[in-house]
Design a protein around this motif. Structure first.
Motif, PDB file in Angstrom:
ATOM      1  N   GLU A 160       0.821  -1.219   0.000  1.00  0.00           N
ATOM      2  CA  GLU A 160       0.000   0.000   0.000  1.00  0.00           C
ATOM      3  C   GLU A 160       0.860   1.277   0.000  1.00  0.00           C
ATOM      4  OE1 GLU A 160      -2.931  -0.111   3.234  1.00  0.00           O
ATOM      5  OE2 GLU A 160      -2.619   2.052   3.457  1.00  0.00           O
ATOM      6  N   ASN A 161       1.907   1.265   0.847  1.00  0.00           N
ATOM      7  CA  ASN A 161       2.739   2.475   0.938  1.00  0.00           C
ATOM      8  C   ASN A 161       3.497   2.720  -0.357  1.00  0.00           C
ATOM      9  OD1 ASN A 161       1.959   2.963   3.556  1.00  0.00           O
ATOM     10  ND2 ASN A 161       3.585   1.670   4.413  1.00  0.00           N
ATOM     11  N   ALA A 162       3.997   1.630  -0.953  1.00  0.00           N
ATOM     12  CA  ALA A 162       4.768   1.775  -2.193  1.00  0.00           C
ATOM     13  C   ALA A 162       3.876   2.275  -3.333  1.00  0.00           C
ATOM     14  CB  ALA A 162       5.410   0.433  -2.564  1.00  0.00           C
ATOM     15  N   VAL A 163       2.650   1.769  -3.403  1.00  0.00           N
ATOM     16  CA  VAL A 163       1.728   2.221  -4.464  1.00  0.00           C
ATOM     17  C   VAL A 163       1.356   3.685  -4.229  1.00  0.00           C
ATOM     18  CG1 VAL A 163      -0.633   1.936  -5.380  1.00  0.00           C
ATOM     19  CG2 VAL A 163       0.836  -0.068  -5.064  1.00  0.00           C
ATOM     20  N   HIS A 164       1.130   4.017  -2.986  1.00  0.00           N
ATOM     21  CA  HIS A 164       0.785   5.401  -2.634  1.00  0.00           C
ATOM     22  C   HIS A 164       1.904   6.352  -3.085  1.00  0.00           C
ATOM     23  CE1 HIS A 164      -0.272   8.852  -0.105  1.00  0.00           C
ATOM     24  NE2 HIS A 164      -1.497   8.341  -0.084  1.00  0.00           N
ATOM     25  N   LYS A 165       3.136   5.934  -2.804  1.00  0.00           N
ATOM     26  CA  LYS A 165       4.296   6.773  -3.149  1.00  0.00           C
ATOM     27  C   LYS A 165       4.484   6.829  -4.668  1.00  0.00           C
ATOM     28  CE  LYS A 165       9.008   7.396  -1.678  1.00  0.00           C
ATOM     29  NZ  LYS A 165      10.191   6.607  -1.424  1.00  0.00           N
ATOM     30  N   GLU A 166       4.395   5.672  -5.295  1.00  0.00           N
ATOM     31  CA  GLU A 166       4.573   5.578  -6.752  1.00  0.00           C
ATOM     32  C   GLU A 166       3.630   6.542  -7.477  1.00  0.00           C
ATOM     33  OE1 GLU A 166       6.631   3.197  -8.462  1.00  0.00           O
ATOM     34  OE2 GLU A 166       6.095   4.471 -10.169  1.00  0.00           O
ATOM     35  N   LEU A 167       2.421   6.660  -6.955  1.00  0.00           N
ATOM     36  CA  LEU A 167       1.403   7.458  -7.639  1.00  0.00           C
ATOM     37  C   LEU A 167       1.336   8.889  -7.113  1.00  0.00           C
ATOM     38  CD1 LEU A 167      -1.391   4.733  -7.697  1.00  0.00           C
ATOM     39  CD2 LEU A 167       0.105   5.418  -9.584  1.00  0.00           C
ATOM     40  N   ASN A 168       2.229   9.200  -6.172  1.00  0.00           N
ATOM     41  CA  ASN A 168       2.201  10.543  -5.593  1.00  0.00           C
ATOM     42  C   ASN A 168       0.818  10.926  -5.103  1.00  0.00           C
ATOM     43  OD1 ASN A 168       4.514  12.023  -5.384  1.00  0.00           O
ATOM     44  ND2 ASN A 168       4.666  12.212  -7.641  1.00  0.00           N
ATOM     45  N   ALA A 169       0.161   9.985  -4.468  1.00  0.00           N
ATOM     46  CA  ALA A 169      -1.233  10.220  -4.068  1.00  0.00           C
ATOM     47  C   ALA A 169      -1.301  11.168  -2.867  1.00  0.00           C
ATOM     48  CB  ALA A 169      -1.892   8.889  -3.724  1.00  0.00           C
ATOM     49  N   LEU A 170      -2.406  11.863  -2.763  1.00  0.00           N
ATOM     50  CA  LEU A 170      -2.602  12.765  -1.623  1.00  0.00           C
ATOM     51  C   LEU A 170      -2.682  11.943  -0.333  1.00  0.00           C
ATOM     52  CD1 LEU A 170      -5.323  15.054  -3.258  1.00  0.00           C
ATOM     53  CD2 LEU A 170      -2.936  15.678  -2.768  1.00  0.00           C
ATOM     54  N   ASN A 171      -2.254  12.565   0.762  1.00  0.00           N
ATOM     55  CA  ASN A 171      -2.171  11.838   2.040  1.00  0.00           C
ATOM     56  C   ASN A 171      -3.495  11.247   2.505  1.00  0.00           C
ATOM     57  OD1 ASN A 171       0.476  11.929   2.578  1.00  0.00           O
ATOM     58  ND2 ASN A 171       0.397  13.843   3.769  1.00  0.00           N
ATOM     59  N   HIS A 172      -4.588  11.956   2.183  1.00  0.00           N
ATOM     60  CA  HIS A 172      -5.874  11.472   2.704  1.00  0.00           C
ATOM     61  C   HIS A 172      -6.503  10.376   1.841  1.00  0.00           C
ATOM     62  CE1 HIS A 172      -8.008  14.216  -0.090  1.00  0.00           C
ATOM     63  NE2 HIS A 172      -7.014  15.036   0.181  1.00  0.00           N
ATOM     64  N   LEU A 173      -5.811   9.969   0.776  1.00  0.00           N
ATOM     65  CA  LEU A 173      -6.341   8.886  -0.062  1.00  0.00           C
ATOM     66  C   LEU A 173      -5.642   7.570   0.274  1.00  0.00           C
ATOM     67  CD1 LEU A 173      -6.601  10.624  -3.567  1.00  0.00           C
ATOM     68  CD2 LEU A 173      -8.397  10.299  -1.865  1.00  0.00           C
ATOM     69  N   ILE A 174      -6.432   6.551   0.598  1.00  0.00           N
ATOM     70  CA  ILE A 174      -5.859   5.242   0.920  1.00  0.00           C
ATOM     71  C   ILE A 174      -6.066   4.315  -0.277  1.00  0.00           C
ATOM     72  CG2 ILE A 174      -5.973   3.255   2.494  1.00  0.00           C
ATOM     73  CD1 ILE A 174      -7.534   4.937   4.440  1.00  0.00           C
ATOM     74  N   PRO A 175      -4.998   3.702  -0.795  1.00  0.00           N
ATOM     75  CA  PRO A 175      -5.210   2.690  -1.841  1.00  0.00           C
ATOM     76  C   PRO A 175      -5.816   1.442  -1.194  1.00  0.00           C
ATOM     77  CG  PRO A 175      -2.875   3.332  -1.684  1.00  0.00           C
ATOM     78  CD  PRO A 175      -3.582   3.857  -0.471  1.00  0.00           C
ATOM     79  N   VAL A 176      -7.092   1.244  -1.417  1.00  0.00           N
ATOM     80  CA  VAL A 176      -7.830   0.188  -0.724  1.00  0.00           C
ATOM     81  C   VAL A 176      -7.710  -1.142  -1.468  1.00  0.00           C
ATOM     82  CG1 VAL A 176     -10.184  -0.530  -0.087  1.00  0.00           C
ATOM     83  CG2 VAL A 176      -9.453   1.823   0.308  1.00  0.00           C
ATOM     84  N   LEU A 177      -7.762  -1.083  -2.758  1.00  0.00           N
ATOM     85  CA  LEU A 177      -7.739  -2.299  -3.595  1.00  0.00           C
ATOM     86  C   LEU A 177      -7.122  -1.968  -4.947  1.00  0.00           C
ATOM     87  CD1 LEU A 177     -11.316  -3.931  -3.699  1.00  0.00           C
ATOM     88  CD2 LEU A 177      -9.243  -5.058  -2.916  1.00  0.00           C
TER      89      LEU A 177
END
Ligand SMILES: Cc1cc2nc3c(=O)[nH]c(=O)nc-3n(C[C@H](O)[C@H](O)[C@H](O)COP(=O)(O)O)c2cc1C
Length: 207
Positions: A160-177
Motif C-alpha cells: 500500500e505504501n509503495a503504491v501510494h508513493k509511486e502514484l504521488n497520491a494525496l495523504n488522505h487517499l488510501i489505496p484500498v484495492l
C-alpha cells in the motif's frame, strides 16, 4: 443478464487474454453504473485511477508481488478511499439545496450531522469509512464491469505504501484495492471455491 446470472458469472479472473484494449466508452458505462453505489451520507468516498500504459502497469505490478495478471490485464485500477470525504459535504448538498431538493434548514442539518459524526469519531473512523465505502463501491464496479462483458480480479496483494508513493497520491487517499480488468483467458478457469452453507454464516431465528 439479470442479477442472478451476473452474481453467478462474476469470477475473479486468474489470467487475462493479452493485448486486449479497454475503450474509454466501456469504462464510462461501467463508472456510470458504479456511481450509483451507496455511501455514508452520500459522501462518495471512492476515487479510481485507471492505468492502461504498459510501463505504468509494470510499476504497479512490481509493488504487487509481481502478480502476472496485472501484466495481461487491459488495465489495472487503483481504488482509493478518501479519509476526508466528509470535508466535501457542503459541495455535495449545496447542489441539492439549489435544486430545492432540500431546504436551508435540512442543508445545515446534514452538514452538522456529517461533521459531528466524522470529527466526533475521529481518525480511526475516518479511515474505516474510507475503506468500508470504497469496498462497497468496488464491488459494484466489478458487477458493472461483468455486466458490460469485462472480467475483473480484486487484489489486496500489494504494498500500500509503495503504491501510494509511486502514484504521488494525496495523504488522505488510501489505496484500498487494485482491480485488474480485462477479458478472462478461459483456458485458466478455476472451479468456484468452496462456499460455506448459509446456516454457517447467517444467524436467523427461523433457521
Ligand atoms: C479483498 C480481496 C482481496 C483479494 N486479493 C487478491 C489478490 O491479491 N490476488 C488474487 O489473485 N486474487 C485476490 N482476490 C480474489 C480472491 O482470491 C477470490 O475472490 C476468491 O478466491 C473467490 O473467487 P471468486 O471471486 O472467483 O468467487 C481477492 C479478493 C478480495 C475480495
Amino acid at each position: 443478464m439479470n442479477f442472478e446470472e451476473l452474481a453467478r458469472e462474476r469470477r475473479s479472473a486468474v489470467k487475462f487474454i493479452e493485448g486486449v484494449q479497454i475503450p474509454d466508452e466501456d469504462l464510462n458505462k461501467i463508472f456510470e453504473l458504479t456511481k450509483l453505489s451507496p455511501s455514508c451520507f452520500n459522501l462518495q468516498h471512492t476515487n479510481y485511477l485507471v492505468i492502461r500504459d504498459e510501463e505504468r502497469k509494470e510499476k504497479i505490478r512490481e509493488h504487487a508481488f509481481g502478480q502476472y495478471k496485472i501484466k495481461t490485464a487491459s488495465a489495472v485500477i487503483v481504488v482509493f478511499g478518501d479519509k476526508h470525504a466528509y470535508k466535501n459535504v457542503e459541495n455535495i448538498y449545496s447542489g441539492m439545496k439549489m435544486l430545492k431538493m432540500i431546504d436551508e434548514c435540512e442543508y445545515k442539518e446534514m452538514i452538522e450531522q456529517t461533521n459531528t459524526l466524522y470529527e466526533g469519531k475521529g481518525e480511526r473512523f475516518q479511515e474505516d469509512e474510507a475503506i468500508r465505502n470504497a469496498s462497497i463501491h468496488a464491488m459494484n464496479f466489478m458487477y458493472a464491469a461483468k455486466y458490460y462483458g469485462w472480467d475483473t480480479c480484486p487484489m489486496v496483494g500489494f504494498d500500500e505504501n509503495a503504491v501510494h508513493k509511486e502514484l504521488n497520491a494525496l495523504n488522505h487517499l488510501i489505496p484500498v484495492l487494485l482491480i485488474a480488468i480485462g477479458k478472462s483467458d478461459n483456458s485458466k478457469i478455476r472451479q468456484r471455491g468452496y462456499r460455506k452453507p448459509i446456516s454457517e454464516f447467517v444467524k436467523n431465528e427461523s433457521f
